[in-house]
Design a protein around this motif. Structure first.
Motif, mmCIF file in Angstrom:
data_model
loop_
_atom_site.group_PDB
_atom_site.id
_atom_site.type_symbol
_atom_site.label_atom_id
_atom_site.label_comp_id
_atom_site.label_asym_id
_atom_site.label_seq_id
_atom_site.Cartn_x
_atom_site.Cartn_y
_atom_site.Cartn_z
ATOM 1 N N VAL A 67 0.899 -1.524 0.047
ATOM 2 C CA VAL A 67 -0.003 0.050 0.214
ATOM 3 C C VAL A 67 0.931 1.187 0.066
ATOM 4 O O VAL A 67 0.573 2.235 -0.752
ATOM 5 N N ALA A 68 1.973 1.348 0.844
ATOM 6 C CA ALA A 68 2.796 2.621 0.851
ATOM 7 C C ALA A 68 3.605 2.817 -0.395
ATOM 8 O O ALA A 68 3.529 3.963 -0.915
ATOM 9 N N ARG A 69 3.857 1.600 -1.168
ATOM 10 C CA ARG A 69 4.228 1.853 -2.558
ATOM 11 C C ARG A 69 3.726 2.450 -3.260
ATOM 12 O O ARG A 69 4.042 3.330 -4.140
ATOM 13 N N ARG A 70 2.225 1.925 -3.656
ATOM 14 C CA ARG A 70 1.237 2.693 -4.282
ATOM 15 C C ARG A 70 0.942 4.342 -3.807
ATOM 16 O O ARG A 70 0.855 4.929 -4.750
ATOM 17 N N LYS A 71 0.925 4.463 -2.542
ATOM 18 C CA LYS A 71 0.938 5.706 -2.182
ATOM 19 C C LYS A 71 1.995 6.718 -2.621
ATOM 20 O O LYS A 71 2.003 7.799 -2.950
ATOM 21 N N GLY A 72 3.271 5.989 -2.632
ATOM 22 C CA GLY A 72 4.487 6.821 -3.061
ATOM 23 C C GLY A 72 4.286 7.020 -4.547
ATOM 24 O O GLY A 72 4.525 8.063 -4.951
ATOM 25 N N ILE A 73 3.814 6.124 -5.252
ATOM 26 C CA ILE A 73 3.782 6.184 -6.820
ATOM 27 C C ILE A 73 2.722 7.450 -6.856
ATOM 28 O O ILE A 73 3.168 8.372 -7.804
ATOM 29 N N ASP A 74 1.570 7.658 -6.510
ATOM 30 C CA ASP A 74 0.538 8.402 -6.436
ATOM 31 C C ASP A 74 1.069 9.897 -6.049
ATOM 32 O O ASP A 74 0.951 10.760 -6.666
ATOM 33 N N ARG A 75 1.833 9.849 -5.010
ATOM 34 C CA ARG A 75 2.718 11.172 -4.526
ATOM 35 C C ARG A 75 3.366 11.745 -5.579
ATOM 36 O O ARG A 75 3.544 12.756 -5.805
ATOM 37 N N PHE A 76 4.430 10.974 -6.089
ATOM 38 C CA PHE A 76 5.267 11.250 -7.085
ATOM 39 C C PHE A 76 4.577 11.626 -8.511
ATOM 40 O O PHE A 76 4.804 12.809 -9.130
ATOM 41 N N ARG A 77 3.515 11.292 -8.599
ATOM 42 C CA ARG A 77 2.435 11.679 -10.213
ATOM 43 C C ARG A 77 1.982 13.113 -9.722
ATOM 44 O O ARG A 77 1.947 13.671 -10.612
ATOM 45 N N ARG A 78 1.510 13.109 -8.370
ATOM 46 C CA ARG A 78 1.033 14.302 -8.208
ATOM 47 C C ARG A 78 1.902 15.721 -8.090
ATOM 48 O O ARG A 78 1.541 16.667 -8.470
ATOM 49 N N HIS A 79 3.008 15.333 -7.594
ATOM 50 C CA HIS A 79 3.825 16.490 -7.098
ATOM 51 C C HIS A 79 5.406 16.653 -7.819
ATOM 52 O O HIS A 79 5.966 17.734 -7.750
ATOM 53 N N ARG A 80 5.437 15.672 -8.939
ATOM 54 C CA ARG A 80 6.835 15.866 -9.556
ATOM 55 C C ARG A 80 6.593 15.326 -11.040
ATOM 56 O O ARG A 80 5.607 14.548 -11.468
ATOM 57 N N ASN A 81 7.517 16.127 -11.787
ATOM 58 C CA ASN A 81 7.355 15.717 -13.275
ATOM 59 C C ASN A 81 8.930 15.775 -13.751
ATOM 60 O O ASN A 81 9.772 15.945 -13.043
#
Length: 416
Positions: A67-81
């Protein structure tokens, strides 16, 4: 027990047992300690919502990591490019869920040692390295860390945040460094492990599950470092010091739970095998010919053991060791303990003169052992009024009920 309480209990157990292991694994993939902590925190929140409905998973560590891995992926998609974010997303996506979806948490690679050394990187301010390790690897909050380092929680929280930002911005690698880079980082790693052990040591009865697990975790990490670096005398010295202290744990309380100071402990209740292991480690360290703080700390523990077992009354060896340790550490806590040893050698008045000078160090104002020691010394000089006042402060600062009762008993025994 209802399912919500069961879920919370299971989550608490995982947090105590595996927090550092999970953060270290995630941080190694994200190259961002704060993001790893945030992702894991969100995973725990999800668990507290999901587990009461669907039951606790057979492998809660693996569930949380997924679950944390998926949360991390979501966070990177939202805040970084950009390219850097794409690389991080690919790394996160390539974490093998199958490696942790079955079996027990032993399937999760242990990256704690790598995270410890990342936190000790030269780019991180030396004064914040050990506190950062305590939070990132062992899960202590800023308040507990601030107390361990005699600082304010607010200032400590800000410094920890800046250090995590530095790790991300500087792209510090999460790996055990090459041998020629170890010298500059090992001190910080050892300091963090020792501070964690000391925090756990403050619960001698083992009644606080968090502190009990913290002691075990610190001993595990100390053994890990000593095993990886068998030619580093300070790594051996730290483990020896911790084993000496841990060997006396069962003697620090009576069967009724009352506090027992070192001088009154039953040496038969000490763990003799653990003391032998500590002595062997200290001997190995001494043969490497490079003296340091933790070897001196271990030598002091060894001297205390020898004195208590033999009945020796001369404190000269302890004072000499404290003299050497004070030169290396310049610590007010070491200076305080040295004063207590001098009291046994030269009398309480000599020690009180040293403590009067130490009073100028603001870090000791709220340090409970300072006031307890001062009260005991004043009582020995029959300065009962001042002793009673010092006992009042020590009792007020004592977090351990058994220590508080012990001090209250000593205060009540004062004449008048």
């Amino acid at each position: 027990m209802d399912r919500t309480a069961q879920a919370r209990r299971a989550a608490d157990a995982v947090a105590r047992r595996s927090y550092g292991k999970l953060v270290a694994f995630l941080a190694a993939a994200m190259h961002d300690v704060a993001a790893a902590e945030d992702a894991l925190s969100e995973a725990f929140a999800t668990a507290l919502a999901d587990w009461p409905r669907n039951g606790c998973p057979a492998n809660p560590e693996a569930w949380l990591l997924t679950v944390a891995r998926r949360k991390g992926i979501d966070r990177f998609r939202r805040h970084r490019n950009g390219e850097a974010a794409a690389v991080q997303l690919r790394i996160l996506a390539e974490i093998e869920e199958s490696a942790v979806a079955e079996g027990d948490d032993a399937a999760i690679p242990d990256r704690r040692l790598a995270l410890l050394f990342a936190c000790a990187h030269p780019a991180i301010d030396a004064g914040i390295r050990a506190p950062l390790m305590l939070q990132a690897v062992l899960g202590l909050d800023a308040k507990a860390i601030a107390a361990a380092f005699l600082a304010s929680p607010e200032a400590m929280g800000k410094r920890l945040g800046r250090a995590k930002q530095k790790i991300r911005q500087a792209g510090i690698p999460f790996a055990v460094p090459a041998r020629d880079e170890l010298a500059g980082r090992l001190d910080g790693v050892l300091e963090a492990i020792y501070a964690a052990f000391a925090e756990g040591w403050s619960d001698p009865g083992g009644t606080d599950a968090i502190r009990r697990d913290l002691t075990a975790e610190a001993l595990f990490l100390a053994r890990l470092v000593a095993g990886m670096l068998p030619q580093e005398p300070e790594a051996l010295g730290l483990l020896a010091c911790m084993l000496h202290a841990e060997a006396r744990r069962s003697a620090r309380r009576t069967t009724a739970g009352d506090y027992v100071p070192l001088a009154e402990q039953d040496v038969a209740r000490w763990d003799a095998a653990m003391i032998d292991d500590a002595e062997a480690l200290l001997l190995r360290a001494s043969r490497l010919g490079r003296i340091g703080r933790y070897q001196l700390e271990a030598a002091l523990q060894s001297a205390h053991v020898e004195r208590c077992r033999s009945g020796r009354t001369d404190w000269t060896p302890e004072v000499q060791l404290y003299d050497a340790l004070l030169v290396l550490s310049d610590s007010p806590v070491v200076a305080l303990n040295r004063a207590l040893a001098i009291a046994e050698l030269q009398g309480p008045q000599a020690a009180l003169e040293i403590m009067d000078a130490l009073a100028a160090d603001g870090r000791l104002v709220d340090y409970q052992p300072y006031w307890a020691a001062r009260a005991a010394l004043l009582a020995r000089t029959h300065a009962c009024h001042d002793a009673r006042h010092a006992f009042d402060i020590a009792i007020g600062l004592a977090a351990d009920p058994a220590v508080r009762r012990f001090l209250q008993g000593r205060q009540a025994a004062l004449p008048g």
